[in-house]
Design a protein around this motif. Structure first.
Motif, PDB file in Angstrom:
ATOM      1  N   ILE A 139       0.813  -1.201   0.000  1.00 15.97           N
ATOM      2  CA  ILE A 139       0.000   0.000   0.000  1.00 15.97           C
ATOM      3  C   ILE A 139       0.857   1.265   0.000  1.00 15.97           C
ATOM      4  N   ALA A 140       2.124   1.123   0.386  1.00 13.60           N
ATOM      5  CA  ALA A 140       3.064   2.255   0.372  1.00 13.60           C
ATOM      6  C   ALA A 140       4.479   1.714   0.278  1.00 13.60           C
ATOM      7  N   ALA A 141       5.344   2.493  -0.295  1.00 11.37           N
ATOM      8  CA  ALA A 141       6.753   2.094  -0.449  1.00 11.37           C
ATOM      9  C   ALA A 141       7.633   3.314  -0.249  1.00 11.37           C
ATOM     10  N   THR A 196       0.532  -0.665  -5.248  1.00 10.16           N
ATOM     11  CA  THR A 196      -0.594  -1.229  -5.998  1.00 10.16           C
ATOM     12  C   THR A 196      -1.749  -1.591  -5.074  1.00 10.16           C
ATOM     13  N   GLY A 197      -1.440  -2.086  -3.898  1.00  9.36           N
ATOM     14  CA  GLY A 197      -2.489  -2.476  -2.964  1.00  9.36           C
ATOM     15  C   GLY A 197      -3.376  -1.314  -2.548  1.00  9.36           C
ATOM     16  N   PHE A 198      -2.780  -0.099  -2.456  1.00  8.43           N
ATOM     17  CA  PHE A 198      -3.575   1.065  -2.074  1.00  8.43           C
ATOM     18  C   PHE A 198      -4.674   1.328  -3.096  1.00  8.43           C
ATOM     19  N   TRP A 199      -4.356   1.240  -4.366  1.00  2.00           N
ATOM     20  CA  TRP A 199      -5.340   1.525  -5.410  1.00  2.00           C
ATOM     21  C   TRP A 199      -6.368   0.409  -5.546  1.00  2.00           C
ATOM     22  N   GLY A 244      -6.262   5.034   4.370  1.00  2.00           N
ATOM     23  CA  GLY A 244      -5.831   6.104   3.484  1.00  2.00           C
ATOM     24  C   GLY A 244      -5.216   7.278   4.232  1.00  2.00           C
ATOM     25  N   MET A 245      -5.758   7.575   5.419  1.00  5.64           N
ATOM     26  CA  MET A 245      -5.181   8.656   6.218  1.00  5.64           C
ATOM     27  C   MET A 245      -3.762   8.310   6.675  1.00  5.64           C
ATOM     28  N   ASP A 246      -3.537   7.049   7.007  1.00 11.15           N
ATOM     29  CA  ASP A 246      -2.193   6.626   7.408  1.00 11.15           C
ATOM     30  C   ASP A 246      -1.222   6.711   6.231  1.00 11.15           C
ATOM     31  N   VAL A 247      -1.666   6.255   5.045  1.00  6.76           N
ATOM     32  CA  VAL A 247      -0.795   6.344   3.867  1.00  6.76           C
ATOM     33  C   VAL A 247      -0.505   7.802   3.523  1.00  6.76           C
ATOM     34  N   SER A 248      -1.493   8.658   3.685  1.00  7.97           N
ATOM     35  CA  SER A 248      -1.269  10.074   3.401  1.00  7.97           C
ATOM     36  C   SER A 248      -0.228  10.680   4.341  1.00  7.97           C
ATOM     37  N   SER A 249      -0.273  10.259   5.616  1.00  5.55           N
ATOM     38  CA  SER A 249       0.737  10.778   6.551  1.00  5.55           C
ATOM     39  C   SER A 249       2.132  10.252   6.212  1.00  5.55           C
ATOM     40  N   THR A 250       2.206   9.014   5.696  1.00  8.83           N
ATOM     41  CA  THR A 250       3.505   8.460   5.303  1.00  8.83           C
ATOM     42  C   THR A 250       4.090   9.235   4.120  1.00  8.83           C
ATOM     43  N   LEU A 251       3.250   9.623   3.178  1.00 13.17           N
ATOM     44  CA  LEU A 251       3.733  10.374   2.017  1.00 13.17           C
ATOM     45  C   LEU A 251       4.264  11.750   2.398  1.00 13.17           C
ATOM     46  N   SER A 252       3.850  12.248   3.550  1.00 18.28           N
ATOM     47  CA  SER A 252       4.320  13.581   3.954  1.00 18.28           C
ATOM     48  C   SER A 252       5.790  13.588   4.376  1.00 18.28           C
ATOM     49  N   TYR A 253       6.407  12.373   4.515  1.00 16.77           N
ATOM     50  CA  TYR A 253       7.823  12.315   4.876  1.00 16.77           C
ATOM     51  C   TYR A 253       8.743  12.544   3.675  1.00 16.77           C
ATOM     52  N   GLU A 254       8.155  12.806   2.543  1.00 12.24           N
ATOM     53  CA  GLU A 254       8.973  13.065   1.349  1.00 12.24           C
ATOM     54  C   GLU A 254       9.965  14.204   1.635  1.00 12.24           C
ATOM     55  N   GLN A 255      11.242  13.933   1.315  1.00 19.35           N
ATOM     56  CA  GLN A 255      12.284  14.925   1.597  1.00 19.35           C
ATOM     57  C   GLN A 255      13.378  14.828   0.545  1.00 19.35           C
ATOM     58  N   THR A 256      13.841  15.954   0.126  1.00 17.98           N
ATOM     59  CA  THR A 256      14.925  16.001  -0.863  1.00 17.98           C
ATOM     60  C   THR A 256      15.932  17.059  -0.427  1.00 17.98           C
TER      61      THR A 256
END
Length: 251
Positions: A42-44, A154-157, A130-142
């Protein structure tokens, strides 16, 4: 006799039959999508340091799939676990599946209640995930040296698709096509010609008159014949004629 044509009743169309059957089919599809989606990522996440891959982790609704990670992270993963959304998602999918199967039986009211409950539960569990996956995506950092990249799997969709279908099932069960009740009326095939039933004619009105009293003759009845033979009949020898006796003198 009077013959009256009687036509058998026409077959009755069950109210809400189309929406009920459609909800049952979509309920099976939604349950299958939800259960299958729990076993897919569901997330990677991927973390690179100075262009070199540091860690690569995929998360499902049950566990982690670690492709590469420092030893310290592996030790931490060994004593911890991810939020196991697979439990509520699977339970709600089973409830939805039971309601879908009941929709093909005579238990219409139970099917409607279970489908509404299962559809709402699947949507709620998918929303929480979905709320948990959304919080995980917020860790995006560059940055210059470190790049942390988070994506949905794929599992998320697949789970999202199952939740959308479950909401559609809920709408069909709650608002689609009238009441889901069983019509317990007999079905008779309509013949080519009407069935003729014979009904006796009503009895004449005078047959319902009161009978005359016992021993009393009706006024229009004829008088009964006398029990004696007529006077012009010659009596047999030795038999006295009527009205005479042996001691009468012949005049």
């Amino acid at each position: 006799m009077t013959s009256v044509p009687q036509y058998p009743p026409a077959p009755v169309t069950e109210p809400g039959a189309v929406s009920r059957l459609l909800a049952g089919i979509l309920g099976v599809i939604a349950a299958a999508l939800v259960v299958a989606g729990t076993f897919l990522p569901i997330a990677a996440s991927q973390v690179t340091v100075a262009g070199r891959l540091q860690s690569s982790i995929a998360i499902t609704a049950w566990d982690r799939q670690v492709e590469a990670a420092p030893q310290i992270e592996r030790d931490l993963f060994a004593i911890s676990h991810v939020p196991r959304y697979g439990i509520p998602l699977t339970v709600t999918a089973v409830v939805l599946l039971v309601g879908a199967l009941l929709a093909f039986t005579r238990f219409r009211t139970a099917a409607r209640i279970v489908l509404i409950t299962g559809g709402a539960a699947v949507a709620g569990a998918a929303w929480t995930m979905g709320m948990d996956v959304s919080s995980t995506l917020s860790y995006e950092q560059t940055s210059d040296n470190v790049v942390s990249h988070y994506t949905t799997g794929t599992g998320f969709w697949v789970l999202l698709g199952g939740a959308v279908v479950a909401v559609l099932v809920l709408a069909l069960a709650a608002f689609g096509g009238g009441r889901w009740t069983t019509v317990w009326l007999p079905y008779y095939p309509v013949p080519d010609e009407p069935v003729i039933y014979s009904i006796p004619d009503p009895a004449p009105a005078d047959t319902w008159a009161e009978p005359p009293a016992q021993g009393v003759l009706p006024e229009d009845a004829e008088a009964p014949s006398p029990p004696f033979p007529p006077q012009d009949v010659v009596p047999a020898p030795g038999v006295e004629p009527p009205g005479k006796h042996r001691d009468d003198l012949d005049m």
